[in-house]
Design an enzyme around this catalytic site. Structure first.
Site, PDB file in Angstrom:
ATOM      1  CE  LYS A  37      -1.226   1.881   3.674  1.00 38.14           C
ATOM      2  NZ  LYS A  37      -1.700   2.389   4.963  1.00 38.14           N
ATOM      3  CB  THR A  38       3.815   2.274   2.042  1.00 41.73           C
ATOM      4  OG1 THR A  38       3.158   1.965   3.271  1.00 41.73           O
ATOM      5  CG2 THR A  38       4.658   3.518   2.217  1.00 41.73           C
ATOM      6  CG  ASP A 223      -2.561   5.971   3.996  1.00 39.41           C
ATOM      7  OD1 ASP A 223      -2.993   4.861   3.640  1.00 39.41           O
ATOM      8  OD2 ASP A 223      -1.528   6.114   4.685  1.00 39.41           O
ATOM      9  CD  GLU A 224      -3.945   3.000   7.301  1.00 38.56           C
ATOM     10  OE1 GLU A 224      -4.919   2.232   7.182  1.00 38.56           O
ATOM     11  OE2 GLU A 224      -2.796   2.606   7.533  1.00 38.56           O
ATOM     12  CD  GLN A 254      -4.936  -4.472   7.263  1.00 42.65           C
ATOM     13  OE1 GLN A 254      -4.100  -4.256   8.136  1.00 42.65           O
ATOM     14  NE2 GLN A 254      -4.635  -4.436   5.966  1.00 42.65           N
ATOM     15  NE  ARG A 602      -0.682  -6.872  11.161  1.00 36.61           N
ATOM     16  CZ  ARG A 602      -0.735  -6.149  10.072  1.00 36.61           C
ATOM     17  NH1 ARG A 602       0.140  -5.190   9.871  1.00 36.61           N
ATOM     18  NH2 ARG A 602      -1.640  -6.379   9.125  1.00 36.61           N
TER      19      ARG A 602
END
Length: 741
Positions: A37-38, A223-224, A254, A602
């Site tokens: 994503k980044t 973002d997010e 998420q 994670r």
């Protein structure tokens, strides 16, 4: 143009490239865990600038933290090799503040307006409550700050708040909100909630301001997106109406922050909110093994409210997820630390190992174990157990009871919880003690004899309590003493009031921490032994300059990744949280499942999940735990289940499973699940003893495995209230009681 800039698109996979190159209309990028994503966000900005589609000041890029904004700006600037300071890149609040600073007069502010923090908010609201004769013991100022903040996050101005008989403290809330807002305006201040709200007011009221920013921002990048709230969505919709180009990146799987206002509905209704959107899924995961991804995907598939995507990877198949069941928390902590020792022997760096918890209080047994074997650790997003305020408070009480000359402990607890004993009074007691070469405790006795102030009664009661607790210490164990201190000091009551007036999960965590603290006392024979242990613990944890194992809650772990992840406390009622289920039903369950998905993803290489059969807290209403339902939702062919050593040694599980004449009334939910899974080779183990018929009556003396000897005082068809010698009154199923001859 450098070769690096010419070839940047080649570093992307097909879906990532589509997301980067799609520059018109509304786009929703569903970015699965570990899907890059980044990189997509950074390259999207880079693409708009490299191809000269837009100039920096025509792009509005919204992130959730200032750190994320700074990192993104730095990455793009480094790749372009020139600064992009003019770009509107920041959080919702920092960008809104920039707009307000330019248009302050239009919303009734002066140029030098100030943003007040939470402490100042509380002070102001407390003052208003006093002026309006509102009893702050009945309705806490924190209730008003939280309620007002919630209303502002929903876009509700004080003059739009209509009467609602179903709203808690409705009349008082409407009055306080109005006066509070008028006071803020009078002193030329805004609070955090005002920053976006006043922007909305600006856009609503002044068409020329709204059009200016709509025309300025040719492209909006968010973002997010799964974590935004109602007012932030409204803010985006206003600015989108100009050029109608927006790209929101997020993951509905998420969304785990509803408790702080995040509303996943904004993402799920993207098609409704923005015209003709394109949905792009980033499903290739670069982080985890195939087995980890398959387990996470199977789990999250149980949620109904989601777009749906299937993560895949070119990484190795990897190990199966290991499920470990234990009798008690100490066994769980020892096993986990043994596994970590094994990883260390294989040269795995400590920084690549993490232990995640649903409840912050549950770090305690793991911290004690890691300290005892000399493994360094750090708590991410929080404090170590013995550094938490409520734990330091209760330890200070116990230190003072043990040693009346402990002035540091006296200073900490004399006004905790608040008794109206301020710094001036404490300074006078200090002066008396110094002049007479006495402890502060003895100085306080002299103070109440020499002064006639209104705090005398509180100080006198405090002294009486300490002396009374010292008597109790001689006749009762340190566990009972602690319970009495918590009750008589009204410390627990103050935490419960705080919880009642706040939706902040930190309030619940503080109560959990106290309960975990009481549980920890059972490892020690007496108070002196415990205090000695704490002294050693606090000394050992001071050195954190070396590489460490990471301990954190699942919420704090979002955005992080480790090679090896241990997930502790997967018991029904703990995870999923019973409170979430009670308050939010199916919606709460789905968020808890998303949290499980976040926790599993994670890990890069291996996941180990553990649960404990014995209830973590002896005061709880039930004696046993069943494994989390989320464990039974994992694919059976991709997990390994390891029985507790206690269960293996006692071998009662097989006896229980082969018994065919057990009525459904006898079965707990956990046992039902165990029997249902037996045909699927699920070998769950539980710590319930096998039952047999026996006649028990009121006044019978009985024994219980955990609580010892007690006397039945009340009894119904399947339960009895038993007064235990060391644990007081408990409600216990008859099948767990043994008649003493």
């Amino acid at each position: 143009m450098s070769e690096k800039l010419n070839n940047y698109l080649q570093a992307l996979n097909e879906s990532q490239r589509e997301a980067v190159e799609n520059n018109s209309g509304a786009t929703l990028v569903l970015a699965g865990a570990g899907s890059g994503k980044t990189r997509v966000l950074t390259y999207k900005l880079l693409h708009l600038l490299v191809k000269k589609i837009l100039t920096p000041n025509q792009i509005l890029a919204v992130t959730f933290t200032n750190k994320a904004a700074s990192e993104m700006k730095s990455r793009v600037s480094d790749m372009l090799n020139f600064p992009i300071e003019k770009m509107w890149l920041g959080t919702f609040h920092s960008l809104s503040l920039r707009i307000l600073r330019k248009n302050y007069e239009k919303v009734g502010l002066k140029q030098n307006f100030v943003i007040i923090d939470t402490d100042d908010q509380l002070k102001l609201i407390k003052k208003i409550c006093e002026n309006e004769n509102i009893d702050t013991k009945e309705i806490s100022p924190k209730f008003f700050t939280n309620a007002i903040d919630s209303l502002k996050n929903k876009g509700v101005f004080y003059n739009e708040l209509k009467p609602n008989k179903y709203r808690k403290n409705d009349e008082e809330l409407r009055k306080i909100y109005k006066i509070y807002q008028e006071e803020l305006n009078r002193i030329n201040c805004v609070d955090f909630g005002d920053i976006i709200l006043l922007c909305i007011k600006l856009f609503k009221t002044y068409d020329e301001v709204k059009k200016y920013y709509q025309n300025l921002f040719h492209f909006i990048l968010v973002d997010e997106y799964q974590d935004i709230n109602s007012i932030q969505q409204k803010w985006l919709e206003y600015l989108y109406q100009g050029h109608r180009n927006i790209c929101c990146v997020g993951d509905d799987d998420q969304s785990i922050y509803s408790w702080r206002g995040a509303d996943v509905t904004n993402l799920l209704e993207f098609r409704k909110n923005f015209k003709g959107p394109k949905i792009i899924r980033l499903e290739q995961n670069y982080r985890s093994t195939k087995n980890i991804l398959e387990c996470a995907s199977c789990l999250i598939d149980k949620n109904e409210n989601r777009y749906g995507k299937k993560l895949w990877s070119e990484n190795k198949v990897g190990d199966k997820i290991q499920i470990n069941g234990f009798w008690e928390t100490k066994e769980e902590a020892i096993f986990t630390s043994d596994q970590i020792e094994n990883l260390i022997s294989k040269k795995v760096p400590l920084s690549e190992i993490a232990i995640l918890f649903r409840v912050a209080a549950h770090t305690r047994s793991f911290e004690d174990r890691l300290i005892s074997i000399g493994l360094p650790y750090k708590i991410i997003g929080g404090l170590r157990f013995y550094e938490r305020k409520e734990i330091k408070d209760i330890i200070a009480y116990l230190r003072l009871i043990n040693n009346l000359s402990d002035d540091l402990a006296f200073e900490r607890v004399i006004n905790t919880p608040k008794r109206g004993i301020g710094k001036t009074t404490l300074a006078k007691i200090n002066n008396i003690s110094r002049l007479n070469k006495l402890s502060l405790f003895e100085g306080a006795k002299i103070f109440i004899c020499e002064n006639n102030s209104k705090v005398n009664i509180e100080i006198e009661n405090f002294i009486k309590n300490i002396l009374n607790w010292r008597k109790i210490k001689k006749n009762f164990d340190h566990i009972e003493l602690t319970k009495v201190v918590l009750e008589d000091s009204k410390y627990m009551e103050s935490l419960e009031i705080e919880l009642k007036n706040s939706k902040n999960p930190d309030s619940l965590s503080r109560i959990d921490n106290i309960n975990e603290f009481i549980e920890s006392l059972k490892d020690f024979e007496n108070l002196e032994g415990f205090l000695e242990h704490v002294g050693l613990v606090m000394d050992n944890i001071s050195n954190t300059s070396v590489p460490t194992i990471s301990l954190m809650t699942m919420h704090a772990a979002k955005g992080l990744e480790f090679d090896y992840v241990f997930l502790a406390g997967w018991e029904e009622g703990v995870f999923p949280s019973q409170r979430s289920l009670d308050e939010s039903g199916k919606k709460g369950l789905e968020e808890e499942r998303r949290l499980a998905y976040v926790a599993i993803t994670r890990a890069r290489k291996k996941v180990q999940i553990s649960y404990v059969n014995q209830n973590r807290y002896s005061y709880a209403s039930h004696d046993i735990n069943s494994p989390s339902r989320f464990i039974s939702e994992l694919p059976k062919n991709l997990i390994e289940i390891n029985d507790s050593k206690f269960i293996d040694d006692n071998n009662f599980l097989n006896d229980f499973i082969t018994t065919q004449d057990i009525s459904s009334d006898y079965l707990t939910p956990g046992r039902k699940r165990m029997l249902e899974n037996k045909s699927s080779d699920f070998d769950w183990e539980f710590n319930q003893d096998f039952s047999f018929e026996q006649d028990l009556s009121i006044d019978d003396i009985v024994s219980h495995k955990k609580y010892g000897i007690g006397k039945i005082v009340q009894k119904d068809s399947d339960k009895a209230e038993v007064e235990f010698k060391n644990f007081g009154l408990k409600k216990i199923y008859l099948k767990f009681l043994q008649l003493k001859n």
